[in-house]
Enzyme design. Structure first.
Site, PDB file in Angstrom:
ATOM      1  N   HIS A 115      72.194 108.487  76.741  1.00  0.00           N
ATOM      2  CA  HIS A 115      72.216 107.371  77.698  1.00  0.00           C
ATOM      3  C   HIS A 115      73.251 106.339  77.261  1.00  0.00           C
ATOM      4  CE1 HIS A 115      68.803 108.367  80.306  1.00  0.00           C
ATOM      5  NE2 HIS A 115      68.251 108.896  79.228  1.00  0.00           N
ATOM      6  N   ALA A 166      64.354 122.272  57.451  1.00  0.00           N
ATOM      7  CA  ALA A 166      63.321 121.845  58.393  1.00  0.00           C
ATOM      8  C   ALA A 166      63.305 120.325  58.530  1.00  0.00           C
ATOM      9  CB  ALA A 166      61.955 122.338  57.930  1.00  0.00           C
TER      10      ALA A 166
END
Length: 224
Positions: free
Chosen positions: A152, A199
């Site tokens: 955005h 991870a």
């Protein structure tokens, strides 16, 4: 039965494959029955030898192309509405509850996603592909991986953020990449071939080949 399954698996995967001898016989029987049912469902809905699990939702099917012998887990949602659609290569394995959305708004449809052969991703993955996602061959990913290929805009202080539109750079993942569980890819991320991503990493920016990366934001930890 084990010999037949080993032969079929070698043909599909194009590699040496042997079932673990400790798998019970009746487990294999019910597994084969389930595969057969999913194969029939794939032939019915996609007109290809694809193992399509139950309760999957496919939208804009004419924009979805999935390679032969791919496995789609239960409750997956694929919406191909975009300029490029959803293109997934041969022998992919898509975990249950995976969601692929190619357009964030119908006012400006997205670019879509292109994935190579032998791709694997665990359950609950999310692919936001409005800005375009490209993934190479032989890429494996853990559970809860997410892609967000648009941002955005917010530079105009006189307008609400939601009214300033979006920017799209896209996300590119090379071949022979291992992505750990809960990794997040942000718009503009570019990962080269033969990379390992730890991870929980948040990946943005470009990374060279042959490295291990991790952290928030991700950085190079070491060379492979």
């Amino acid at each position: 039965m084990r010999k037949v399954l080993n032969f079929v698996a070698r043909y599909i995967k194009d590699e040496n494959f042997e079932l673990d001898e400790r798998i019970p016989f009746f487990y294999l029987v019910f597994y084969v029955i389930g595969l057969f049912v999913r194969l029939l469902r794939g032939l019915l809905y996609l007109r290809k030898p694809i193992f399509l699990s139950r309760r999957c939702a496919l939208k804009a099917v004419m924009k979805i192309s999935i390679g032969e012998y791919s496995k789609i887990g239960e409750h997956c949602y694929f919406d191909g509405l975009s300029s490029g659609g959803i293109k997934i290569g041969r022998n992919a394995s898509i975990g249950p509850y995976t969601r692929i959305e190619c357009s964030g708004s119908m006012r400006d449809i997205g670019k879509g996603i292109e994935v190579g052969d032998n791709f694997g991703v665990g359950a609950y993955a999310f692919f936001g592909c409005a800005g375009g996602v490209v993934i190479g061959d032989d890429v494996i990913m853990g559970q809860y991986v997410s892609f967000h290929s648009e941002n955005h805009n917010y530079s105009n202080a006189d307008k609400k953020i939601k009214d300033q539109g979006v920017s799209r750079r896209g996300i590119v993942i090379g071949s022979d990449v291992w992505v750990g569980a809960k990794v997040t890819f942000l718009d503009g991320a570019s990962v080269s071939n033969r990379t390992i991503i730890a991870a929980g990493a948040v990946v943005v920016g470009e990374f060279p080949p042959g490295v291990v990366i991790g952290g928030v934001p991700a950085k190079v930890i070491k060379k492979i």
